[in-house]
Design a protein around this motif. Structure first.
Motif, short mmCIF file in Angstrom:
data_model
loop_
_atom_site.label_atom_id
_atom_site.label_comp_id
_atom_site.label_asym_id
_atom_site.label_seq_id
_atom_site.Cartn_x
_atom_site.Cartn_y
_atom_site.Cartn_z
N GLU A 242 -2.74 -7.06 0.01
CA GLU A 242 -1.66 -6.30 0.67
C GLU A 242 -0.57 -7.26 1.16
OE1 GLU A 242 -1.92 -3.43 -0.09
OE2 GLU A 242 -3.92 -2.59 0.23
N GLU B 190 -3.90 -2.05 -6.59
CA GLU B 190 -4.22 -0.85 -5.81
C GLU B 190 -5.40 -0.11 -6.42
OE1 GLU B 190 -3.21 -0.54 -2.99
OE2 GLU B 190 -1.16 -1.28 -2.84
N GLU C 177 3.23 -2.55 3.52
CA GLU C 177 2.16 -3.41 3.01
C GLU C 177 1.64 -4.34 4.11
OE1 GLU C 177 0.88 -3.13 0.03
OE2 GLU C 177 2.41 -2.00 -1.06
N MET D 11 0.83 -1.19 0.00
CA MET D 11 0.00 0.00 0.00
C MET D 11 0.87 1.24 0.00
SD MET D 11 -2.93 0.95 2.71
CE MET D 11 -4.07 -0.30 2.33
N ILE E 178 1.43 -4.55 -8.57
CA ILE E 178 0.86 -3.95 -7.37
C ILE E 178 -0.10 -2.80 -7.74
CG2 ILE E 178 1.45 -2.53 -5.35
CD1 ILE E 178 3.89 -4.38 -4.96
N HIS F 252 1.46 -8.04 -1.79
CA HIS F 252 2.36 -6.93 -2.15
C HIS F 252 3.61 -6.98 -1.28
CE1 HIS F 252 -1.34 -4.40 -3.59
NE2 HIS F 252 -1.16 -5.50 -4.29
FE LIG Z 1 -0.66 -2.58 -1.39
#
Ligand SMILES: [Fe+2]
Ligand SMILES: [Fe+2]
Length: 334
Positions: free
Chosen positions: A94, A177, A64, A1, A173, A97
């Protein structure tokens, strides 16, 4: 994130003396960067470039997985099956990621254990946005809209980062997102357009609390971001903190109007000459306080990560024992 704390590193040591051979290699490296080439894991790179990337990618990975905590808190309390399924998928993304990014950092010669030890000891940073609490269900929609929205703004330029393994991880990613941002915005839209007055108030309250910390996600102002210039020269960073922050604000104002929420900044005003919105002062003292470990949830977040690591020790031990057994069997067979 998230990617904010990237410029907040301790001062790196630079080698004052370089061998003649290194100087040639560095010259070649700089020429490749200037030509817009991507650098691969096996390529020669200056130590300072490698360290900068290890720091940035590992901080990004930590963000993340720490970012899973404030939202994971709401999985059992999601209001409908549909929202629960969406939130589960997002929190799982997440975690994914985090994995891509830990692996990308490992290509630079660090290990997962080293990175996690730095996180658990409090030495490594993660995005300070996750040190704020999620008080109501509206916080989950607001995080998707604003926090994942800011993450996209920050991360899209990273798909062109000069270090290829990082850039490749960011492509995937960023696609995810964008789903995160939309599901958050959609959830808020439903509450604002079809909800009760109490739900609308809940959304406004969440936006009031998350707006300013979201703007801080872009990092300190350019003038106070000493590592930025070098990262820009190396093509790790493509767009400055202040430029990204302004782009984010300009996009959010219209989205807020469609939602019917008020952004908590009385100074927010269209500036015709700049072609952008002016905005009020950001409380950087708060930002540094939270980065320094004194936000509302810093201790709780770190304690949750350490506990997860400790509780998972038996799984890691079992996996290692199984791998050893398999290896022994294969050797026997051979
Ligand atoms: Fe993320
Ligand atoms: Fe996300």
């Amino acid at each position: 994130m998230y990617t904010q704390a990237m410029d907040l590193a301790p001062k790196e040591e630079r080698k004052a003396v370089r061998s003649a051979e290194e100087a040639v290699l560095e010259e070649r490296f700089e020429a490749r960067i200037d030509a817009g080439d991507f650098i691969e894991a096996k390529d020669w790179m200056p130590e300072h470039y490698r360290k900068t990337l290890v720091r940035q990618i590992s901080q990004h990975a930590h963000s993340e997985i720490v970012g899973m905590l404030p939202e994971g808190n709401w999985i059992t309390r999601a209001p409908t099956l549909k929202r629960k399924a969406i939130l589960l998928a997002k929190v799982q993304d997440e975690g994914g990621h985090g994995l891509y990014l830990y692996v990308a950092a490992e290509t630079l010669g660090t290990t997962r254990d080293q990175m996690l030890a730095a996180l658990h000891s409090g030495k490594a940073k993660y995005s300070s946005i996750f040190n704020y609490p999620t008080l109501t269900w509206a916080d989950i929609g607001t995080i998707g809209w604003l926090v994942d929205g800011a993450a996209i703004m920050n991360q899209v330029p990273l798909t062109r980062c000069s270090y290829a393994p990082y850039a490749r991880a960011m492509v995937r990613i960023c696609r995810e997102e964008s789903f995160h941002q939309r599901q958050g915005y959609d959830s808020l839209l439903v509450m604002m357009k079809e909800g009760t007055d109490a739900q609308r108030e809940m959304v406004q309250d969440a936006v009031n609390r998350w707006w300013w910390p979201s703007l801080m996600m872009f990092g300190p102002p350019d003038a106070e971001s000493p590592n930025s210039a070098q990262s820009m020269r190396w093509g790790i960073k493509r767009i400055s903190n202040d430029t990204l922050r302004q782009k984010f604000i300009d996009a959010c104002v219209q989205q807020a109007q469609v939602l019917g929420v008020t952004l908590p900044d009385p100074d927010l005003k269209w500036n015709d000459a700049r072609g952008s919105y002016d905005f009020g002062p950001i409380d950087w003292a708060e930002f540094w306080r939270v980065v320094g470990g004194h936000g509302p949830c810093n201790r709780e977040r770190l304690a949750a990560r350490v506990k997860a690591w400790d509780d998972g020790a038996w799984v890691r031990d079992a996996a290692l024992a199984h791998a050893r057994k398999q290896e022994a069997k294969q050797q026997e067979a051979a």
